[in-house]
Scaffold this active site. Sequence first.
Site, PDB file in Angstrom:
ATOM      1  N   ARG A 171       0.762  -1.119   0.049  1.00  0.00           N
ATOM      2  CA  ARG A 171      -0.278  -0.197   0.142  1.00  0.00           C
ATOM      3  C   ARG A 171       1.294   1.236  -0.297  1.00  0.00           C
ATOM      4  O   ARG A 171       0.358   2.283  -0.380  1.00  0.00           O
ATOM      5  CB  ARG A 171      -1.605  -0.233   1.160  1.00  0.00           C
ATOM      6  CG  ARG A 171      -2.095  -1.023   0.790  1.00  0.00           C
ATOM      7  CD  ARG A 171      -2.801  -1.090   2.136  1.00  0.00           C
ATOM      8  NE  ARG A 171      -2.428  -1.529   3.608  1.00  0.00           N
ATOM      9  CZ  ARG A 171      -2.236  -2.748   3.536  1.00  0.00           C
ATOM     10  NH1 ARG A 171      -2.492  -3.813   3.202  1.00  0.00           N
ATOM     11  NH2 ARG A 171      -1.987  -2.969   4.772  1.00  0.00           N
ATOM     12  N   GLU A 223       6.095 -10.294  15.818  1.00  0.00           N
ATOM     13  CA  GLU A 223       5.726 -10.931  16.715  1.00  0.00           C
ATOM     14  C   GLU A 223       6.598 -12.009  17.299  1.00  0.00           C
ATOM     15  O   GLU A 223       6.411 -12.581  18.187  1.00  0.00           O
ATOM     16  CB  GLU A 223       3.985 -10.913  16.915  1.00  0.00           C
ATOM     17  CG  GLU A 223       3.949 -11.162  18.513  1.00  0.00           C
ATOM     18  CD  GLU A 223       2.285 -10.425  18.027  1.00  0.00           C
ATOM     19  OE1 GLU A 223       1.692 -11.480  19.679  1.00  0.00           O
ATOM     20  OE2 GLU A 223       1.695 -10.880  17.776  1.00  0.00           O
TER      21      GLU A 223
HETATM   22  P1  AMP Z   1       4.366  -2.251  11.885  1.00  0.00           P
HETATM   23  O1  AMP Z   1       5.847  -2.908  11.089  1.00  0.00           O
HETATM   24  O2  AMP Z   1       3.722  -2.853  13.129  1.00  0.00           O
HETATM   25  O3  AMP Z   1       4.409  -0.459  11.986  1.00  0.00           O
HETATM   26  O4  AMP Z   1       3.253  -2.147  10.670  1.00  0.00           O
HETATM   27  C1  AMP Z   1       3.039  -1.692   9.666  1.00  0.00           C
HETATM   28  C2  AMP Z   1       2.263  -2.182   8.698  1.00  0.00           C
HETATM   29  O5  AMP Z   1       1.724  -3.330   8.908  1.00  0.00           O
HETATM   30  C3  AMP Z   1       2.474  -1.158   7.426  1.00  0.00           C
HETATM   31  O6  AMP Z   1       2.535  -2.204   5.875  1.00  0.00           O
HETATM   32  C4  AMP Z   1       0.384  -1.400   7.373  1.00  0.00           C
HETATM   33  O7  AMP Z   1       0.405  -1.785   5.939  1.00  0.00           O
HETATM   34  C5  AMP Z   1       0.103  -2.624   7.915  1.00  0.00           C
HETATM   35  N1  AMP Z   1      -0.469  -2.477   9.210  1.00  0.00           N
HETATM   36  C6  AMP Z   1      -0.066  -2.903  10.597  1.00  0.00           C
HETATM   37  N2  AMP Z   1      -1.607  -2.664  10.877  1.00  0.00           N
HETATM   38  C7  AMP Z   1      -2.363  -2.253  10.455  1.00  0.00           C
HETATM   39  C8  AMP Z   1      -3.256  -2.127  10.487  1.00  0.00           C
HETATM   40  N3  AMP Z   1      -3.841  -2.024  11.729  1.00  0.00           N
HETATM   41  N4  AMP Z   1      -4.447  -1.529   9.327  1.00  0.00           N
HETATM   42  C9  AMP Z   1      -3.263  -1.869   8.491  1.00  0.00           C
HETATM   43  N5  AMP Z   1      -2.334  -2.465   8.440  1.00  0.00           N
HETATM   44  C10 AMP Z   1      -1.770  -2.515   9.053  1.00  0.00           C
END
Ligand code: AMP
Length: 175
Positions: free
Chosen positions: A63, A100
């Site tokens: 995205r 995780e």
């Molecule tokens: P993080 O590495 O935990 O910051 O997760 C970010 C990545 O996971 C991004 O590429 C987002 O597209 C996806 N992501 C994480 N949480 C969500 C959520 N609640 N809704 C949609 N995409 C998410």
Amino acid sequence: MTSAATAARALIRDVPDFPKRGILFRDITPLLADSAAFRAATEAMADAFRAHHISHVVGIESRGFLLGTPISLALDASFVPMRKPGKLPAAVVKESYALEYGTDALEMHADAVKVGARVLVVDDVLATGGTAAAACRLIERCGATVIGCSFLIELSALGGRAALGGRPSAALITY
Ligand code: AMP
């Protein structure tokens, strides 16, 4: 909140328990379907870094591609895709990061950003920050400078900003 942010927020669809139980997925497809709101949202994301002479926008699969390409055009910058392993055809550099359970990795073409590049990292959601932090490390390993990170949505309770270690970051919508 700006009018672009208000309009975008109204077009984010919350999908409970996707892709697994306990996750509230923030679905941006209704925003992508509204050309005026989509344009306003990406222009606002670009505006936050317009004064910073961005040379490259790095979009994180997948995205981050959808948001990063219009932002790169708005900033007159090169667009660079950062992808999951095994997707890019030419020589790559790779950075792993902890999930995780287990690890994941991101790849970028080795010749995509060079010393002196001024890079903006773009993704849809900042959650724990693990993905964006890995993207920043990979860009910095190439000798380029991460000027900032731009997200459509920040899930502030998950502490992603701290994981970015002081690199400037902006989000149009914060939950
Ligand atoms: P993080 O590495 O935990 O910051 O997760 C970010 C990545 O996971 C991004 O590429 C987002 O597209 C996806 N992501 C994480 N949480 C969500 C959520 N609640 N809704 C949609 N995409 C998410």
